[in-house]
Scaffold this motif. Structure first.
Motif, PDB file in Angstrom:
ATOM      1  N   VAL A   1      -0.291  36.989 -35.944  1.00 44.09           N
ATOM      2  CA  VAL A   1       0.262  38.207 -35.347  1.00 44.09           C
ATOM      3  C   VAL A   1      -0.763  39.325 -35.523  1.00 44.09           C
ATOM      4  N   THR A   2      -1.214  39.899 -34.404  1.00 43.31           N
ATOM      5  CA  THR A   2      -2.226  40.954 -34.436  1.00 43.31           C
ATOM      6  C   THR A   2      -1.631  42.247 -33.900  1.00 43.31           C
ATOM      7  N   ARG A   3      -1.785  43.318 -34.665  1.00 43.32           N
ATOM      8  CA  ARG A   3      -1.289  44.623 -34.238  1.00 43.32           C
ATOM      9  C   ARG A   3      -2.449  45.497 -33.787  1.00 43.32           C
TER      10      ARG A   3
ATOM     11  N   ARG B   1      -3.374  49.442 -31.538  1.00 43.74           N
ATOM     12  CA  ARG B   1      -2.848  50.703 -31.024  1.00 43.74           C
ATOM     13  C   ARG B   1      -3.017  50.760 -29.520  1.00 43.74           C
ATOM     14  N   LYS B   2      -1.990  51.256 -28.819  1.00 48.43           N
ATOM     15  CA  LYS B   2      -2.087  51.461 -27.383  1.00 48.43           C
ATOM     16  C   LYS B   2      -2.986  52.666 -27.128  1.00 48.43           C
ATOM     17  N   PRO B   3      -4.049  52.492 -26.332  1.00 50.75           N
ATOM     18  CA  PRO B   3      -5.037  53.568 -26.198  1.00 50.75           C
ATOM     19  C   PRO B   3      -4.536  54.796 -25.456  1.00 50.75           C
ATOM     20  N   ILE B   4      -3.571  54.650 -24.571  1.00 52.52           N
ATOM     21  CA  ILE B   4      -3.132  55.775 -23.740  1.00 52.52           C
ATOM     22  C   ILE B   4      -1.803  56.335 -24.214  1.00 52.52           C
ATOM     23  N   THR B   5      -0.810  55.493 -24.335  1.00 51.85           N
ATOM     24  CA  THR B   5       0.537  55.958 -24.667  1.00 51.85           C
ATOM     25  C   THR B   5       0.772  56.071 -26.159  1.00 51.85           C
ATOM     26  N   GLY B   6      -0.104  55.471 -26.974  1.00 52.06           N
ATOM     27  CA  GLY B   6       0.135  55.459 -28.405  1.00 52.06           C
ATOM     28  C   GLY B   6       1.130  54.375 -28.782  1.00 52.06           C
ATOM     29  N   GLY B   7       1.452  54.304 -30.059  1.00 52.82           N
ATOM     30  CA  GLY B   7       2.355  53.260 -30.527  1.00 52.82           C
ATOM     31  C   GLY B   7       1.599  51.975 -30.795  1.00 52.82           C
ATOM     32  N   ASP B   8       2.334  50.947 -31.191  1.00 52.94           N
ATOM     33  CA  ASP B   8       1.730  49.672 -31.577  1.00 52.94           C
ATOM     34  C   ASP B   8       1.956  48.619 -30.506  1.00 52.94           C
ATOM     35  N   ASP B   9       0.968  47.774 -30.353  1.00 50.00           N
ATOM     36  CA  ASP B   9       1.063  46.626 -29.457  1.00 50.00           C
ATOM     37  C   ASP B   9       0.799  45.376 -30.287  1.00 50.00           C
ATOM     38  N   TYR B  10       1.523  44.291 -29.979  1.00 51.53           N
ATOM     39  CA  TYR B  10       1.417  43.078 -30.782  1.00 51.53           C
ATOM     40  C   TYR B  10       1.001  41.903 -29.901  1.00 51.53           C
ATOM     41  N   THR B  11       0.095  41.096 -30.431  1.00 53.78           N
ATOM     42  CA  THR B  11      -0.336  39.862 -29.785  1.00 53.78           C
ATOM     43  C   THR B  11      -0.133  38.717 -30.763  1.00 53.78           C
TER      44      THR B  11
ATOM     45  N   VAL C   1       0.034  35.226 -26.644  1.00 52.24           N
ATOM     46  CA  VAL C   1       0.904  35.963 -25.730  1.00 52.24           C
ATOM     47  C   VAL C   1       1.126  37.350 -26.307  1.00 52.24           C
ATOM     48  N   ALA C   2       1.256  38.325 -25.436  1.00 49.40           N
ATOM     49  CA  ALA C   2       1.516  39.691 -25.864  1.00 49.40           C
ATOM     50  C   ALA C   2       2.784  40.192 -25.188  1.00 49.40           C
ATOM     51  N   GLY C   3       3.368  41.239 -25.737  1.00 54.04           N
ATOM     52  CA  GLY C   3       4.558  41.812 -25.117  1.00 54.04           C
ATOM     53  C   GLY C   3       5.719  41.898 -26.081  1.00 54.04           C
ATOM     54  N   THR C   4       6.489  42.955 -25.918  1.00 49.99           N
ATOM     55  CA  THR C   4       7.573  43.221 -26.864  1.00 49.99           C
ATOM     56  C   THR C   4       8.742  42.258 -26.727  1.00 49.99           C
ATOM     57  N   LYS C   5       8.786  41.478 -25.677  1.00 52.14           N
ATOM     58  CA  LYS C   5       9.914  40.564 -25.498  1.00 52.14           C
ATOM     59  C   LYS C   5       9.886  39.416 -26.495  1.00 52.14           C
ATOM     60  N   VAL C   6       8.701  38.919 -26.827  1.00 49.10           N
ATOM     61  CA  VAL C   6       8.620  37.756 -27.711  1.00 49.10           C
ATOM     62  C   VAL C   6       7.753  37.997 -28.936  1.00 49.10           C
ATOM     63  N   CYS C   7       6.892  38.991 -28.884  1.00 49.14           N
ATOM     64  CA  CYS C   7       5.991  39.258 -30.001  1.00 49.14           C
ATOM     65  C   CYS C   7       6.188  40.708 -30.441  1.00 49.14           C
ATOM     66  N   THR C   8       6.812  40.893 -31.600  1.00 50.25           N
ATOM     67  CA  THR C   8       7.182  42.231 -32.048  1.00 50.25           C
ATOM     68  C   THR C   8       6.750  42.445 -33.493  1.00 50.25           C
ATOM     69  N   ALA C   9       7.103  43.607 -34.019  1.00 54.80           N
ATOM     70  CA  ALA C   9       6.788  43.919 -35.409  1.00 54.80           C
ATOM     71  C   ALA C   9       7.534  43.002 -36.371  1.00 54.80           C
ATOM     72  N   TYR C  10       8.582  42.370 -35.895  1.00 53.88           N
ATOM     73  CA  TYR C  10       9.397  41.500 -36.757  1.00 53.88           C
ATOM     74  C   TYR C  10       8.985  40.031 -36.648  1.00 53.88           C
ATOM     75  N   THR C  11       8.026  39.717 -35.786  1.00 46.82           N
ATOM     76  CA  THR C  11       7.566  38.338 -35.646  1.00 46.82           C
ATOM     77  C   THR C  11       6.656  37.975 -36.815  1.00 46.82           C
ATOM     78  N   ARG C  12       6.838  36.798 -37.345  1.00 45.11           N
ATOM     79  CA  ARG C  12       6.060  36.350 -38.496  1.00 45.11           C
ATOM     80  C   ARG C  12       5.398  35.002 -38.201  1.00 45.11           C
ATOM     81  N   VAL C  13       4.293  34.758 -38.895  1.00 43.06           N
ATOM     82  CA  VAL C  13       3.621  33.464 -38.780  1.00 43.06           C
ATOM     83  C   VAL C  13       4.590  32.349 -39.186  1.00 43.06           C
TER      84      VAL C  13
END
Length: 223
Positions: free
Chosen positions: A129-131, A133-143, A156-168
């Motif tokens: 899980v890689t966090r 920063r979004k360069p324009i809007t700010g906030g965190d992006d997860y891959t 895969v990236a995107g808040t639908k399946v990869c979030t701050a709560y996703t763990r290895v």
């Protein structure tokens, strides 16, 4: 960094020389067949942009290797075609949107189209899980790095399946192409090949008509 800027400058210089050669050759040939020349220019521009988008999608997460050549080719087409045609404002308002649609349609729609045709909802295991920063809007992006059932690795990236709560080690579901032509997607695909083909075909035909008419108009205009 200095070397990168020098390489970028050299790329722009080569692109400018290529555009200049095209302009000179078109000036010699177009007085005899202006409409056909314009149509061929429009068709060639469409094929280059669609090809760049196709290569970018097929390369998926590895497209960094070809990013600079694809970007340079796309920019040369989008900026060079109006320079060659010298359209009026009304003609430019038709040509530029067509170029932009062709530029983004393959990148935005091809992966969806492939997955809608043969994609399968596949269980995968999160390996990383890689966090960022979004360069324009700010906030965190997860891959999320993923391991497919056959052992292949992808991400895969995107808040639908990869979030701050996703763990290895987590098991999640993605839509994946069993033939591995395109990268997987976390949400269900919505664009089909008929939709994508209609958009690309309509933009190409409109672009060809506009460039043909523009070149023919230039031939009829005195001076």
């Amino acid at each position: 960094m200095r070397d990168a800027w020098e390489r970028a400058g050299d790329a722009w210089e080569r692109a400018g020389d290529a555009v200049a050669r095209v302009v000179r050759s078109m000036q010699k040939w177009t007085p005899r067949r202006p409409r056909l020349a314009g149509a061929l220019l429009g068709l060639g521009a469409a094929l280059v942009l669609v090809g760049c988008g196709l290569v970018g999608v097929v390369l998926g997460h590895d497209w960094e290797l070809a990013k600079l050549p694809l970007i340079v080719a796309s920019v040369v087409v989008v900026l060079g075609l109006p320079l060659i045609l010298v359209p009026t404002e009304k003609q430019l308002l038709v040509i530029l949107p067509c170029l932009i649609v062709l530029l983004i349609s393959m990148l935005a729609g091809l992966r969806d189209a492939v997955l809608s045709l043969r994609g399968e909802r596949t269980p995968v295991t999160v390996t990383e899980v890689t966090r960022s920063r979004k360069p324009i809007t700010g906030g965190d992006d997860y891959t999320c790095g993923l391991r497919l059932p056959d052992g292949r690795g992808t991400s895969v990236a995107g808040t639908k399946v990869c979030t701050a709560y996703t763990r290895v080690g987590d098991r999640i579901h993605v839509y994946a192409d069993p033939h591995d032509l395109v990268a997987p997607k976390g949400t269900a695909p919505v664009i089909t090949f008929p939709v994508l083909g209609t958009v690309v075909g309509a933009a190409t035909l409109l672009l060809v008509a506009a460039t043909s008419r523009t070149m023919g108009h230039r031939r009829r205009t005195p001076g």
